[in-house]
Design an enzyme around this catalytic site. Structure first.
Site, mmCIF file in Angstrom:
data_model
loop_
_atom_site.group_PDB
_atom_site.id
_atom_site.type_symbol
_atom_site.label_atom_id
_atom_site.label_comp_id
_atom_site.label_asym_id
_atom_site.label_seq_id
_atom_site.Cartn_x
_atom_site.Cartn_y
_atom_site.Cartn_z
ATOM 1 N N ASP A 16 0.829 -1.208 0.000
ATOM 2 C CA ASP A 16 0.000 0.000 0.000
ATOM 3 C C ASP A 16 0.866 1.262 0.000
ATOM 4 O O ASP A 16 1.958 1.264 0.564
ATOM 5 C CB ASP A 16 -0.922 -0.011 1.230
ATOM 6 C CG ASP A 16 -2.105 0.934 1.073
ATOM 7 O OD1 ASP A 16 -2.366 1.369 -0.060
ATOM 8 O OD2 ASP A 16 -2.750 1.235 2.092
ATOM 9 N N GLY A 17 0.370 2.305 -0.636
ATOM 10 C CA GLY A 17 1.039 3.608 -0.585
ATOM 11 C C GLY A 17 1.620 4.081 -1.907
ATOM 12 O O GLY A 17 2.305 5.110 -1.947
ATOM 13 N N ASN A 18 1.347 3.377 -2.997
ATOM 14 C CA ASN A 18 1.860 3.801 -4.311
ATOM 15 C C ASN A 18 1.341 5.187 -4.695
ATOM 16 O O ASN A 18 2.085 6.027 -5.194
ATOM 17 C CB ASN A 18 1.430 2.824 -5.408
ATOM 18 C CG ASN A 18 2.061 1.461 -5.271
ATOM 19 O OD1 ASN A 18 2.954 1.279 -4.439
ATOM 20 N ND2 ASN A 18 1.618 0.508 -6.069
ATOM 21 N N ARG A 20 0.200 7.645 -2.755
ATOM 22 C CA ARG A 20 0.776 8.714 -1.927
ATOM 23 C C ARG A 20 2.226 8.987 -2.302
ATOM 24 O O ARG A 20 2.675 10.126 -2.317
ATOM 25 C CB ARG A 20 0.662 8.338 -0.438
ATOM 26 C CG ARG A 20 -0.694 8.679 0.148
ATOM 27 C CD ARG A 20 -0.951 7.965 1.443
ATOM 28 N NE ARG A 20 -1.322 6.572 1.196
ATOM 29 C CZ ARG A 20 -1.414 5.658 2.144
ATOM 30 N NH1 ARG A 20 -1.122 5.970 3.393
ATOM 31 N NH2 ARG A 20 -1.788 4.435 1.839
ATOM 32 N N TRP A 21 2.945 7.917 -2.619
ATOM 33 C CA TRP A 21 4.352 8.086 -3.038
ATOM 34 C C TRP A 21 4.411 9.016 -4.249
ATOM 35 O O TRP A 21 5.247 9.923 -4.313
ATOM 36 C CB TRP A 21 4.940 6.712 -3.382
ATOM 37 C CG TRP A 21 6.396 6.729 -3.740
ATOM 38 C CD1 TRP A 21 7.443 6.517 -2.888
ATOM 39 C CD2 TRP A 21 6.971 6.965 -5.042
ATOM 40 N NE1 TRP A 21 8.629 6.614 -3.575
ATOM 41 C CE2 TRP A 21 8.369 6.890 -4.897
ATOM 42 C CE3 TRP A 21 6.439 7.243 -6.300
ATOM 43 C CZ2 TRP A 21 9.247 7.060 -5.964
ATOM 44 C CZ3 TRP A 21 7.313 7.421 -7.369
ATOM 45 C CH2 TRP A 21 8.704 7.331 -7.196
ATOM 46 N N HIS A 33 2.556 3.302 -9.110
ATOM 47 C CA HIS A 33 2.366 1.870 -9.378
ATOM 48 C C HIS A 33 3.581 1.317 -10.122
ATOM 49 O O HIS A 33 4.034 0.208 -9.857
ATOM 50 C CB HIS A 33 1.095 1.629 -10.192
ATOM 51 C CG HIS A 33 -0.157 2.019 -9.457
ATOM 52 N ND1 HIS A 33 -0.360 1.701 -8.129
ATOM 53 C CD2 HIS A 33 -1.256 2.703 -9.842
ATOM 54 C CE1 HIS A 33 -1.541 2.177 -7.741
ATOM 55 N NE2 HIS A 33 -2.097 2.797 -8.764
ATOM 56 N N TRP A 65 -11.811 -2.210 -8.311
ATOM 57 C CA TRP A 65 -12.556 -1.859 -9.532
ATOM 58 C C TRP A 65 -13.287 -0.537 -9.377
ATOM 59 O O TRP A 65 -13.664 0.087 -10.361
ATOM 60 C CB TRP A 65 -13.580 -2.949 -9.894
ATOM 61 C CG TRP A 65 -12.971 -4.234 -10.340
ATOM 62 C CD1 TRP A 65 -12.933 -5.409 -9.642
ATOM 63 C CD2 TRP A 65 -12.305 -4.508 -11.587
ATOM 64 N NE1 TRP A 65 -12.285 -6.378 -10.367
ATOM 65 C CE2 TRP A 65 -11.891 -5.853 -11.567
ATOM 66 C CE3 TRP A 65 -12.010 -3.722 -12.713
ATOM 67 C CZ2 TRP A 65 -11.204 -6.449 -12.621
ATOM 68 C CZ3 TRP A 65 -11.328 -4.317 -13.763
ATOM 69 C CH2 TRP A 65 -10.931 -5.668 -13.712
ATOM 70 N N ARG A 67 -12.045 2.176 -8.363
ATOM 71 C CA ARG A 67 -11.150 3.317 -8.635
ATOM 72 C C ARG A 67 -11.479 3.926 -9.996
ATOM 73 O O ARG A 67 -12.159 3.294 -10.817
ATOM 74 C CB ARG A 67 -9.698 2.849 -8.597
ATOM 75 C CG ARG A 67 -9.303 2.440 -7.195
ATOM 76 C CD ARG A 67 -7.817 2.250 -7.059
ATOM 77 N NE ARG A 67 -7.493 1.934 -5.683
ATOM 78 C CZ ARG A 67 -6.290 1.998 -5.155
ATOM 79 N NH1 ARG A 67 -5.269 2.357 -5.913
ATOM 80 N NH2 ARG A 67 -6.090 1.706 -3.895
ATOM 81 N N LEU A 127 11.199 -20.245 -5.085
ATOM 82 C CA LEU A 127 10.193 -19.393 -4.446
ATOM 83 C C LEU A 127 8.882 -19.511 -5.197
ATOM 84 O O LEU A 127 8.856 -19.483 -6.422
ATOM 85 C CB LEU A 127 10.664 -17.926 -4.488
ATOM 86 C CG LEU A 127 9.639 -16.867 -4.065
ATOM 87 C CD1 LEU A 127 9.489 -16.841 -2.545
ATOM 88 C CD2 LEU A 127 10.048 -15.482 -4.539
#
Ligand code: IPE
Ligand code: IPE
Ligand code: MG
Length: 240
Positions: A16-18, A20-21, A33, A65, A67, A127
């Protein structure tokens, strides 16, 4: 270091926070993003380095969706483009991709890319990168309930105890997370892995997702090993 925290098998992240960045830099949200994709790459490398076998990232929720359509479109485009660009490198690194969520409801090209990269990377053994896409914890539980209803009383054979319910979730073959990280200083689950997080240790580092890196992850792993997971028991029982 506490002996009761155990080995870290699965780390799940709410990235979270893309937005605001980007806004802090006067950039459009989608720039955040794009920067977030770089943070994913760093985190995958760190997880491989730290020997964590499962990493789950929340990429798009069923609520996302709502947004603005331009942002939704940009996110879907970024996803398809990233899959295309990263496929070979991920395969080379031994990363197997798995998607959870309502994949069949995605735009056809995105759904096809998703299925393709799952097949293309299925031999990866270092992984498993689980991408939650068009995912919601309630949707997954609802979907499980519908499958059970369709089976009727036959399902009772498969549901001998509460843990058996997991067989019907899209995470059926994925161990429950040991660690949940949510970046950006928000303290919510936002409909992520509702069933699976029952005994997960929660971490809320004060960084925006595009700034997440190996050092932040290392600090969290260290703190995890200082915690005692009691699973309902007493501390004395664990140490006896
Ligand atoms: C997380 O960043 C990325 C997705 C939800 C896809 P946000 O876009 O939610 O960033 P903020 O919360 O607006 O800063
Ligand atoms: C959660 O972030 C979903 C993803 C990271 C994909 P949001 O930014 O959408 O969550 P809310 O709306 O603030 O709870
Ligand atoms: Mg957000």
């Amino acid at each position: 270091m506490s002996e009761t925290s155990g080995k870290v098998v699965h780390v799940a992240i709410i990235m979270d926070g893309n937005g605001r960045w980007a806004r802090r830099r006067g950039l459009p949200r989608v720039a955040g993003h794009r920067e977030g994709v770089k943070a994913i790459r760093r985190t995958v490398e760190a997880a491989v380095e730290f020997g964590i076998p499962y990493l789950t990232i929340y990429a798009f929720s069923t609520e996302n969706w709502m947004r603005p359509p331009e942002e939704v479109q940009a996110l879907m485009h970024l996803l398809v483009a990233t899959i295309q660009e990263q496929a070979e490198e991920l395969k080379k690194q031994g990363v197997r991709l798995r998607f959870i969520g309502h994949i069949d409801a995605l735009p056809a090209d995105a759904a096809e890319k998703v299925r393709w990269i799952e097949r293309y990377t299925q031999g990866g053994e270092r992984l498993t990168l689980v991408v939650a896409l068009n995912y919601s914890g309630r949707w997954d539980i609802y979907n499980a309930a519908r499958q059970i209803a369709r089976k009727g009383t036959d399902a009772l054979e498969m549901l001998k105890n509460p843990d058996d319910f997991k067989h019907f979730l899209t995470t059926a073959d994925i161990p429950d997370p040991d660690i949940l990280i949510r970046t950006s200083g928000e303290y919510r689950i936002s409909n992520f892995l509702l069933w699976e997080l029952a005994y997960t240790e929660l971490f809320f580092p004060d960084v925006l997702w595009p700034d997440f890196n190996k050092e932040v992850l290392a600090d969290i792993l260290q703190e995890f090993h200082r915690r005692e997971r009691r699973f309902g028991m007493t501390s004395e029982q664990l140490h006896s």
